[in-house]
Design a protein around this motif. Sequence first.
Motif, PDB file in Angstrom:
ATOM      1  N   ALA A  96      78.556  27.049  -6.529  1.00 38.94           N
ATOM      2  CA  ALA A  96      77.627  26.434  -5.578  1.00 38.94           C
ATOM      3  C   ALA A  96      78.197  25.126  -5.030  1.00 38.94           C
ATOM      4  CB  ALA A  96      76.279  26.187  -6.257  1.00 38.94           C
ATOM      5  N   THR A  97      78.823  24.341  -5.902  1.00 38.65           N
ATOM      6  CA  THR A  97      79.423  23.078  -5.466  1.00 38.65           C
ATOM      7  C   THR A  97      80.599  23.327  -4.529  1.00 38.65           C
ATOM      8  OG1 THR A  97      78.754  22.053  -7.567  1.00 38.65           O
ATOM      9  CG2 THR A  97      80.422  20.905  -6.271  1.00 38.65           C
ATOM     10  N   LEU A  98      81.409  24.334  -4.832  1.00 32.73           N
ATOM     11  CA  LEU A  98      82.527  24.686  -3.956  1.00 32.73           C
ATOM     12  C   LEU A  98      82.038  25.082  -2.564  1.00 32.73           C
ATOM     13  CD1 LEU A  98      85.104  26.804  -6.005  1.00 32.73           C
ATOM     14  CD2 LEU A  98      85.419  24.527  -5.030  1.00 32.73           C
ATOM     15  N   LYS A  99      80.933  25.810  -2.501  1.00 34.59           N
ATOM     16  CA  LYS A  99      80.418  26.250  -1.201  1.00 34.59           C
ATOM     17  C   LYS A  99      80.032  25.070  -0.313  1.00 34.59           C
ATOM     18  CE  LYS A  99      77.915  29.905  -0.609  1.00 34.59           C
ATOM     19  NZ  LYS A  99      76.820  30.905  -0.684  1.00 34.59           N
ATOM     20  N   VAL A 100      79.656  23.971  -0.922  1.00 32.93           N
ATOM     21  CA  VAL A 100      79.262  22.787  -0.160  1.00 32.93           C
ATOM     22  C   VAL A 100      80.472  21.918   0.197  1.00 32.93           C
ATOM     23  CG1 VAL A 100      77.974  20.616  -0.249  1.00 32.93           C
ATOM     24  CG2 VAL A 100      76.918  22.724  -1.072  1.00 32.93           C
ATOM     25  N   PHE A 101      81.363  21.696  -0.788  1.00 31.90           N
ATOM     26  CA  PHE A 101      82.437  20.728  -0.595  1.00 31.90           C
ATOM     27  C   PHE A 101      83.812  21.358  -0.338  1.00 31.90           C
ATOM     28  CE2 PHE A 101      79.220  18.356  -2.973  1.00 31.90           C
ATOM     29  CZ  PHE A 101      79.127  17.215  -2.203  1.00 31.90           C
ATOM     30  N   GLY A 102      83.942  22.661  -0.525  1.00 33.64           N
ATOM     31  CA  GLY A 102      85.211  23.318  -0.241  1.00 33.64           C
ATOM     32  C   GLY A 102      86.198  23.273  -1.383  1.00 33.64           C
ATOM     33  N   ARG A 103      86.351  22.124  -1.999  1.00 29.65           N
ATOM     34  CA  ARG A 103      87.186  21.935  -3.188  1.00 29.65           C
ATOM     35  C   ARG A 103      86.763  20.649  -3.867  1.00 29.65           C
ATOM     36  NH1 ARG A 103      93.340  20.995  -1.867  1.00 29.65           N
ATOM     37  NH2 ARG A 103      92.971  22.584  -0.278  1.00 29.65           N
ATOM     38  N   PHE A 104      87.156  20.511  -5.131  1.00 30.57           N
ATOM     39  CA  PHE A 104      86.920  19.243  -5.812  1.00 30.57           C
ATOM     40  C   PHE A 104      87.815  19.138  -7.036  1.00 30.57           C
ATOM     41  CE2 PHE A 104      83.767  22.199  -7.473  1.00 30.57           C
ATOM     42  CZ  PHE A 104      83.702  21.953  -8.837  1.00 30.57           C
ATOM     43  N   TYR A 105      87.953  17.911  -7.524  1.00 27.02           N
ATOM     44  CA  TYR A 105      88.786  17.601  -8.677  1.00 27.02           C
ATOM     45  C   TYR A 105      87.963  16.784  -9.669  1.00 27.02           C
ATOM     46  CZ  TYR A 105      92.577  18.678  -5.381  1.00 27.02           C
ATOM     47  OH  TYR A 105      93.391  19.283  -4.468  1.00 27.02           O
ATOM     48  N   GLY A 106      88.310  16.902 -10.944  1.00 25.97           N
ATOM     49  CA  GLY A 106      87.649  16.102 -11.964  1.00 25.97           C
ATOM     50  C   GLY A 106      88.340  14.773 -12.170  1.00 25.97           C
ATOM     51  N   HIS A 107      88.112  14.177 -13.336  1.00 24.68           N
ATOM     52  CA  HIS A 107      88.798  12.967 -13.797  1.00 24.68           C
ATOM     53  C   HIS A 107      88.458  11.728 -12.967  1.00 24.68           C
ATOM     54  CE1 HIS A 107      91.872  16.422 -13.431  1.00 24.68           C
ATOM     55  NE2 HIS A 107      91.050  16.686 -14.423  1.00 24.68           N
ATOM     56  N   GLY A 108      87.344  11.769 -12.223  1.00 25.63           N
ATOM     57  CA  GLY A 108      86.972  10.633 -11.385  1.00 25.63           C
ATOM     58  C   GLY A 108      87.562  10.676  -9.996  1.00 25.63           C
ATOM     59  N   VAL A 109      88.222  11.782  -9.632  1.00 25.97           N
ATOM     60  CA  VAL A 109      88.814  11.904  -8.296  1.00 25.97           C
ATOM     61  C   VAL A 109      87.755  12.285  -7.274  1.00 25.97           C
ATOM     62  CG1 VAL A 109      90.551  13.097  -6.901  1.00 25.97           C
ATOM     63  CG2 VAL A 109      91.059  12.494  -9.284  1.00 25.97           C
ATOM     64  N   SER A 110      86.975  13.320  -7.568  1.00 26.18           N
ATOM     65  CA  SER A 110      85.901  13.768  -6.661  1.00 26.18           C
ATOM     66  C   SER A 110      84.566  13.558  -7.357  1.00 26.18           C
ATOM     67  CB  SER A 110      86.082  15.252  -6.299  1.00 26.18           C
ATOM     68  OG  SER A 110      87.326  15.495  -5.704  1.00 26.18           O
ATOM     69  N   GLU A 111      84.059  12.343  -7.307  1.00 25.32           N
ATOM     70  CA  GLU A 111      82.893  12.008  -8.123  1.00 25.32           C
ATOM     71  C   GLU A 111      81.596  12.642  -7.635  1.00 25.32           C
ATOM     72  OE1 GLU A 111      82.981   7.793  -8.156  1.00 25.32           O
ATOM     73  OE2 GLU A 111      84.823   7.692  -9.326  1.00 25.32           O
ATOM     74  N   VAL A 112      81.398  12.717  -6.313  1.00 30.49           N
ATOM     75  CA  VAL A 112      80.147  13.290  -5.810  1.00 30.49           C
ATOM     76  C   VAL A 112      80.043  14.782  -6.134  1.00 30.49           C
ATOM     77  CG1 VAL A 112      78.759  13.760  -3.751  1.00 30.49           C
ATOM     78  CG2 VAL A 112      79.850  11.527  -4.035  1.00 30.49           C
ATOM     79  N   PRO A 113      81.073  15.603  -5.862  1.00 32.34           N
ATOM     80  CA  PRO A 113      80.971  17.013  -6.243  1.00 32.34           C
ATOM     81  C   PRO A 113      80.793  17.217  -7.746  1.00 32.34           C
ATOM     82  CG  PRO A 113      82.730  16.717  -4.657  1.00 32.34           C
ATOM     83  CD  PRO A 113      82.287  15.344  -5.060  1.00 32.34           C
ATOM     84  N   VAL A 114      81.502  16.436  -8.554  1.00 29.62           N
ATOM     85  CA  VAL A 114      81.398  16.621 -10.005  1.00 29.62           C
ATOM     86  C   VAL A 114      80.012  16.199 -10.504  1.00 29.62           C
ATOM     87  CG1 VAL A 114      82.325  15.910 -12.248  1.00 29.62           C
ATOM     88  CG2 VAL A 114      83.880  16.437 -10.365  1.00 29.62           C
ATOM     89  N   ALA A 115      79.481  15.101  -9.982  1.00 25.20           N
ATOM     90  CA  ALA A 115      78.117  14.702 -10.348  1.00 25.20           C
ATOM     91  C   ALA A 115      77.107  15.733  -9.872  1.00 25.20           C
ATOM     92  CB  ALA A 115      77.796  13.328  -9.756  1.00 25.20           C
ATOM     93  N   THR A 116      77.406  16.392  -8.753  1.00 23.50           N
ATOM     94  CA  THR A 116      76.541  17.461  -8.249  1.00 23.50           C
ATOM     95  C   THR A 116      76.543  18.656  -9.196  1.00 23.50           C
ATOM     96  OG1 THR A 116      76.892  16.804  -5.941  1.00 23.50           O
ATOM     97  CG2 THR A 116      76.171  19.069  -6.338  1.00 23.50           C
ATOM     98  N   GLU A 117      77.740  19.059  -9.624  1.00 26.62           N
ATOM     99  CA  GLU A 117      77.824  20.175 -10.577  1.00 26.62           C
ATOM    100  C   GLU A 117      77.073  19.849 -11.861  1.00 26.62           C
ATOM    101  OE1 GLU A 117      81.069  23.156 -12.730  1.00 26.62           O
ATOM    102  OE2 GLU A 117      81.789  21.295 -11.807  1.00 26.62           O
ATOM    103  N   TYR A 118      77.159  18.594 -12.283  1.00 30.45           N
ATOM    104  CA  TYR A 118      76.424  18.169 -13.479  1.00 30.45           C
ATOM    105  C   TYR A 118      74.917  18.266 -13.253  1.00 30.45           C
ATOM    106  CZ  TYR A 118      74.752  15.263 -17.312  1.00 30.45           C
ATOM    107  OH  TYR A 118      74.081  14.807 -18.421  1.00 30.45           O
ATOM    108  N   ALA A 119      74.457  17.824 -12.097  1.00 29.47           N
ATOM    109  CA  ALA A 119      73.021  17.872 -11.793  1.00 29.47           C
ATOM    110  C   ALA A 119      72.513  19.304 -11.762  1.00 29.47           C
ATOM    111  CB  ALA A 119      72.751  17.177 -10.455  1.00 29.47           C
ATOM    112  N   ILE A 120      73.289  20.210 -11.175  1.00 29.52           N
ATOM    113  CA  ILE A 120      72.887  21.623 -11.129  1.00 29.52           C
ATOM    114  C   ILE A 120      72.792  22.185 -12.539  1.00 29.52           C
ATOM    115  CG2 ILE A 120      73.542  23.937 -10.366  1.00 29.52           C
ATOM    116  CD1 ILE A 120      75.041  22.589  -8.021  1.00 29.52           C
ATOM    117  N   SER A 121      73.818  21.939 -13.334  1.00 28.68           N
ATOM    118  CA  SER A 121      73.854  22.476 -14.700  1.00 28.68           C
ATOM    119  C   SER A 121      72.687  21.971 -15.537  1.00 28.68           C
ATOM    120  CB  SER A 121      75.180  22.101 -15.372  1.00 28.68           C
ATOM    121  OG  SER A 121      76.286  22.555 -14.636  1.00 28.68           O
ATOM    122  N   THR A 122      72.403  20.678 -15.449  1.00 27.87           N
ATOM    123  CA  THR A 122      71.312  20.125 -16.248  1.00 27.87           C
ATOM    124  C   THR A 122      69.948  20.583 -15.735  1.00 27.87           C
ATOM    125  OG1 THR A 122      71.468  18.061 -14.962  1.00 27.87           O
ATOM    126  CG2 THR A 122      72.588  18.129 -17.085  1.00 27.87           C
TER     127      THR A 122
END
Length: 323
Positions: A96-122
Amino acid sequence: MICIAGHVGVGHVFSHSGFVQDDSQGFAVVGHMIKDLFKVRTKIESVDVDLNANVITIKTKDGGVGQGCPRRGITPFEAEMLKHLEGEEGLFPHYATLKVFGRFYGHGVSEVPVATEYAISTAVMDTFAKNIPEFYVARREDEIASDVIGGVKVKELSTAFLLTINGSKIGVGPVENLEGNVALPPKRGVMERLGVLRSPTIVVESKAYVPSLRVDRELFLVRYNQDVDNVTVAKSIINSLEEFGADYLEIPSAFPMEKGAMEKSVLEVAERIITHADKLKTLDSAIERAKIIAELVKILSEDVGGIIFMDNKLHDILTSSPP
């Protein structure tokens, strides 16, 4: 009683050995089992973004709520993009996050997509907690490791389902010390209540591209160690895959790894970063500096995924043969 465990490593797109993965598939598979058994709705109903408070709030159709707060804030354009999540299935947080942002990286590189994935999961985990009797939940309250663990026991099936969210509410990491069936606090408390500390366990992992396997098709990977793991569990999975006519690859020699492997990897990556940074100090050319920085960014956005996910000592315990 058997245990089926799955997790999401929020933002863990790149891992060790060249893995490129969707590290939410264990969460998706086990979550779908729970959803189907208890008839709950996990689709995303609404997405609200508070730009002033820096909070993304995801709500599912059955009232589950999850939040993320990216470390470096949210732009108005990102807030608009996030509305496209509405109607997506929350059990596929990475997709779902990929569909919105196209790609993302962890480790603090892509913070908005990663925080989004966290919000969806929780939000999905909260859906289960609010709608399923005796669904046990534990949380680790830390910005970097904001883990959430949940599970439920189905006595009629002699099966317990264990879900783990390894992620950060601010969109960095993930730290996955509590992945799989690692029985450390606060996860241990959930496993004790489910009665699965010593149960045969199937750990459902990621969907990954693994260069070393040289596989040119999609298949199930059944990975275990015939000397230290429960071979009966592995063979039962293989029998089921054959019964359904599914394509699979069996690796009975997976793990244990060399003791100190994580520490060695950390040193190797750190030396590469230091080498590039030292060279950067000597460069007069802006073009050459740009090249070095681009290489550093690649290391930090991809290669560190193989070293951030677990402590050195814990990695030794989980991937080394018993004495």
